[in-house]
Design a protein around this motif. Sequence first.
Motif, PDB file in Angstrom:
ATOM      1  N   ARG A 417       0.711  -1.105  -0.538  1.00 46.89           N
ATOM      2  CA  ARG A 417      -0.160  -0.138   0.457  1.00 46.89           C
ATOM      3  C   ARG A 417       0.675   1.206   0.128  1.00 46.89           C
ATOM      4  O   ARG A 417       1.842   1.804   0.783  1.00 46.89           O
ATOM      5  CB  ARG A 417      -0.871  -0.016   1.198  1.00 46.89           C
ATOM      6  N   PRO A 500      -6.142  -5.818  -2.486  1.00 44.46           N
ATOM      7  CA  PRO A 500      -5.940  -3.950  -1.855  1.00 44.46           C
ATOM      8  C   PRO A 500      -6.611  -4.110  -0.809  1.00 44.46           C
ATOM      9  O   PRO A 500      -6.384  -4.250   0.429  1.00 44.46           O
ATOM     10  CB  PRO A 500      -6.260  -3.603  -3.030  1.00 44.46           C
ATOM     11  N   PHE A 503      -4.464  -5.303   2.741  1.00 42.69           N
ATOM     12  CA  PHE A 503      -3.833  -4.797   2.935  1.00 42.69           C
ATOM     13  C   PHE A 503      -3.596  -3.855   4.361  1.00 42.69           C
ATOM     14  O   PHE A 503      -2.512  -3.638   5.106  1.00 42.69           O
ATOM     15  CB  PHE A 503      -3.072  -3.878   1.872  1.00 42.69           C
TER      16      PHE A 503
END
Length: 554
Positions: A417, A500, A503
């Motif tokens: 990230r 994502p 993350f």
Amino acid sequence: MACDTHAIGNWSYTDQAGVRHNGMNIQVQVRDLLSGALIAGLTDSNGRFDICFTAAQFTQLYITFKAENALWRVQNGTDVYNWSTPVRANPVAGSTVNFGSQFPGDGVRGNRAAHAFDVGNDAWVGVPHTNGCWDPTDATCRQLRIEWSNTGADGVDFYDQVANVVHLFPRTPDAPMEVMHEIGHALMDDVYDDAFPSTAGCPSPHSPAQASTTVCAWIEGWADFFSLAMNHTSEFHFLNGTSTDFEPPTWATNAVGNDDVTEQRVAGALWDVIDPPGARSEIWDQHSEGFGAVFFTLAHHVNTTLSSFWSSRGTDGFDVSDAALGSLYQNTIDYGYRRPLVDGRGQFLPTFTHPAPPQNFGLNTAVQSWSVVALRPSSPTDFDLALYDNRAQTLHIGSSTLNDQAVEFVAIDSNLRPLGDYYPRVNQFKGPGTYTIESVMGFSTLQPGSSTTIHLDDSQVAAVQDSPLTAGVPVTITLTPKDPISVAGLFVMGDDPGNPSTFVQNRNSAVASAVGSNSGGQPVSVTFTPARTGEYGIVVTFDNVGGDYTLTRS
């Protein structure tokens, strides 16, 4: 004609407590009873005067002290208060005529008038002025007029916006902070060029602790603050003998209304902006600056609320960051304050009553590694931790809401990230109580077959390290406390590079975990087989006290 003779002496008055004060900047007139000749000057900071004159002009010499100069005066109607000495006949040219120590000869009346004048002097000394006027933007100075009479009944002092006159009742000069409060109103009207905010709807009389409107709170809060600032104290002393300390009230002070609709909150916030940081071990107020910065914004904008003043302050280039916003938040005024979290420094915070307002924080990730925001509550308090991706805290990206007193944490994988800012929020689920919160980044890596020592003090909550793991290869990670009373937890955080949303994770999302027993001092260990190859985060939580720990990978 050049002067050849001097008149010297000292001017003073006695206050309500019987204390003698030298009077500064009062007008001193060298006068002649017969010819009317007059030469004037002002007393210095020690109340002394030394006025040079030509002896030939004066045969019946005396001195008049007048409560007026170009910038302020004390009056009773059209009459300015003044006091004169007996006549000295025929001064000798080249001599020095010493009038000695002079003071009002009319008792309480004169001393009160002189005291009111001296409060005006205190204001003048405390206000920054570059052009010789109260208003630094004026080409022509306005004289501050203080209307006072020693007769009649006491009532509510006020500032007349139409006539530009401060009105004081008979005993008010005995309370110089109340006099200064009214001067604060006059000063605001002067620098606002008579665009004084409307007082319609403001309660009269008003209590500083009473919530009203943002406009009323700004008008009165400014005047309170001005009196505090000019007297270099957070404690306001009233005529009736009572006092109010504007420093202590904060979120737990239920007797005072909250937010910028309350006069005392506005005054306290401005005071905290200028007072020394941590003067009373305050939690959120860690900012300090001079009065001049606050006055500059007041003098260069016409603001009707604290909020608009704060916006103008930013326009003027003064600090409106979280460092300064903490001074407002200390006084229950939240203009988007996010308390900064510094890597590896735990912060111990009380939360007062339940329910308490959310407490908001800010942090920045600085290294490409796993990072953790961790919170350790005190028993039996319970808190929830949420993490947002924007300052407005509208983009929620993670949270931890355990139903016990365990350490809450949210982990961020900055290997995947982007680095940047994050904004944690703490909500009190039950209480009251305290908690310690910490932001910590992983600056080291736990390699295969290695060990490392971790040392944390009692204020710290967690530690984190990266560790590269390979899919399908078993690994054992062990945490061994050196202190027999230490209780810790061990968590291995892993995510999916293709997703994502993984993350940012909380402790319940750990791919492996173990928590030490309540007896303390026992090793905790996890053995597992990673599903993916990548950088994993090894998070250690400290549930009671800090100490030394050994973290081993085998």
